[in-house]
Design a protein around this motif. Structure first.
Motif, mmCIF file in Angstrom:
data_model
loop_
_atom_site.group_PDB
_atom_site.id
_atom_site.type_symbol
_atom_site.label_atom_id
_atom_site.label_comp_id
_atom_site.label_asym_id
_atom_site.label_seq_id
_atom_site.Cartn_x
_atom_site.Cartn_y
_atom_site.Cartn_z
ATOM 1 N N UNK A 59 35.355 50.789 40.294
ATOM 2 C CA UNK A 59 35.694 50.105 41.551
ATOM 3 C C UNK A 59 35.367 48.618 41.456
ATOM 4 N N UNK A 60 34.250 48.289 40.858
ATOM 5 C CA UNK A 60 33.895 46.875 40.683
ATOM 6 C C UNK A 60 34.908 46.154 39.796
ATOM 7 N N UNK A 61 35.372 46.836 38.762
ATOM 8 C CA UNK A 61 36.403 46.245 37.900
ATOM 9 C C UNK A 61 37.691 46.036 38.686
ATOM 10 N N UNK A 62 38.056 47.005 39.525
ATOM 11 C CA UNK A 62 39.260 46.853 40.357
ATOM 12 C C UNK A 62 39.118 45.650 41.291
ATOM 13 N N UNK A 63 37.934 45.484 41.900
ATOM 14 C CA UNK A 63 37.704 44.320 42.765
ATOM 15 C C UNK A 63 37.855 43.029 41.980
ATOM 16 N N UNK A 64 37.322 42.987 40.768
ATOM 17 C CA UNK A 64 37.424 41.782 39.944
ATOM 18 C C UNK A 64 38.874 41.478 39.603
ATOM 19 N N UNK A 65 39.630 42.505 39.231
ATOM 20 C CA UNK A 65 41.041 42.310 38.883
ATOM 21 C C UNK A 65 41.835 41.800 40.071
ATOM 22 N N UNK B 152 39.974 46.945 51.044
ATOM 23 C CA UNK B 152 39.137 45.773 50.796
ATOM 24 C C UNK B 152 39.417 45.080 49.471
ATOM 25 N N UNK B 153 39.977 45.789 48.492
ATOM 26 C CA UNK B 153 40.291 45.080 47.244
ATOM 27 C C UNK B 153 41.360 44.013 47.470
ATOM 28 N N UNK B 154 42.109 44.148 48.579
ATOM 29 C CA UNK B 154 43.141 43.159 48.886
ATOM 30 C C UNK B 154 42.608 41.988 49.724
ATOM 31 N N UNK B 155 41.305 41.999 50.029
ATOM 32 C CA UNK B 155 40.762 41.006 50.944
ATOM 33 C C UNK B 155 40.823 39.599 50.373
ATOM 34 N N UNK B 156 40.832 39.495 49.046
ATOM 35 C CA UNK B 156 40.821 38.170 48.428
ATOM 36 C C UNK B 156 42.132 37.419 48.611
ATOM 37 N N UNK C 146 44.737 37.699 43.330
ATOM 38 C CA UNK C 146 45.084 37.306 44.693
ATOM 39 C C UNK C 146 44.306 36.132 45.262
ATOM 40 N N UNK C 147 43.157 35.811 44.723
ATOM 41 C CA UNK C 147 42.362 34.762 45.356
ATOM 42 C C UNK C 147 43.037 33.399 45.184
ATOM 43 N N UNK C 148 42.884 32.516 46.161
ATOM 44 C CA UNK C 148 43.491 31.180 46.059
ATOM 45 C C UNK C 148 42.903 30.341 44.937
ATOM 46 N N UNK C 149 41.750 30.729 44.399
ATOM 47 C CA UNK C 149 41.107 29.959 43.337
ATOM 48 C C UNK C 149 41.607 30.357 41.953
#
Length: 209
Positions: free
Chosen positions: A12-18, A156-160, A23-26
């Motif tokens: 799950x942590x790897x999925x969040x990182x991916x 929540x993984x899409x929150x970024x 998706x993050x603006x950075x």
């Protein structure tokens, strides 16, 4: 921490990182989206099959599963078509945020996008989130709690993306697919078909923008 819980947490942590990278603006502008999404999907698939071995019988694709998956995808497309119309009236920011999601198509052939969604991304995500994550959560915390946790994590993984419409879409789809998987444990093939067809329909075949 037992081995199963440890593997689940790592995955799950790897999925969040991916998803952060994609998706993050950075970071989103630094990496081409569709190659990154495809690599991420394959990594999720690898973790799912590596961390669980009990897949016999659960991935049996029958004509009935294909038909149910196609019908569910069509139903969900209709729900989102109505949601697109309603959200545009209720929320002033909705059309812009939905349009932002569709910028992901820019610079990539629709044929390539459709093939990736149908053959790699859609199936891999469903196998990971429902077939691996939700089943593992059910083993650890019970089937009903697993639905709630799986939907929350999938959302929540899409929150970024910082896109409320994308988060709402992920929450709704996560609820539908997770509840169906809870009610019908052998429904994973139909859910895979549904996920893949819905993705391709919304992004390529029958987009809302």
């Amino acid at each position: 921490m037992n081995t199963q819980k440890h593997k689940l947490l790592i995955s799950i942590l790897i999925a969040f990182l991916l998803w952060f990278v994609m998706f993050s603006p950075w970071t989103a502008s630094l990496i081409p989206f569709w190659p990154m999404m495809s690599v991420s999907a394959m990594l999720l698939l690898t973790m799912a099959f590596s961390f669980r071995r009990d897949w016999r019988g659960i991935l049996r694709f029958t004509p009935r599963a294909l038909a149910y998956g196609a019908l569910l995808a069509a139903f969900l497309w209709c729900v989102f078509w109505l949601g697109d119309k309603a959200s545009g009236i209720i929320f002033h920011f909705a059309p812009r945020q939905i349009a932002d999601v569709y910028t992901l198509r820019e610079g990539t052939s629709p044929v390539v996008i459709a093939l990736l969604l149908l053959l790699i991304i859609g199936p891999a995500e469903e196998i990971f989130w429902r077939g691996y994550v939700q089943r593992s959560l059910a083993d650890l915390y019970g089937k009903n709690a697993a639905v709630l946790i799986a939907v929350a994590v999938y959302t929540l993984v899409h929150i970024f993306s910082f896109n409320l419409m994308l988060l709402a879409a992920a929450a709704l789809l996560g609820c539908v697919w997770s509840i169906l998987f809870r009610l019908y444990p052998r429904s994973l093939p139909a859910l895979i078909v549904s996920h893949a067809l819905w993705d391709a329909a919304v992004f390529v075949f029958f987009p809302f923008r």
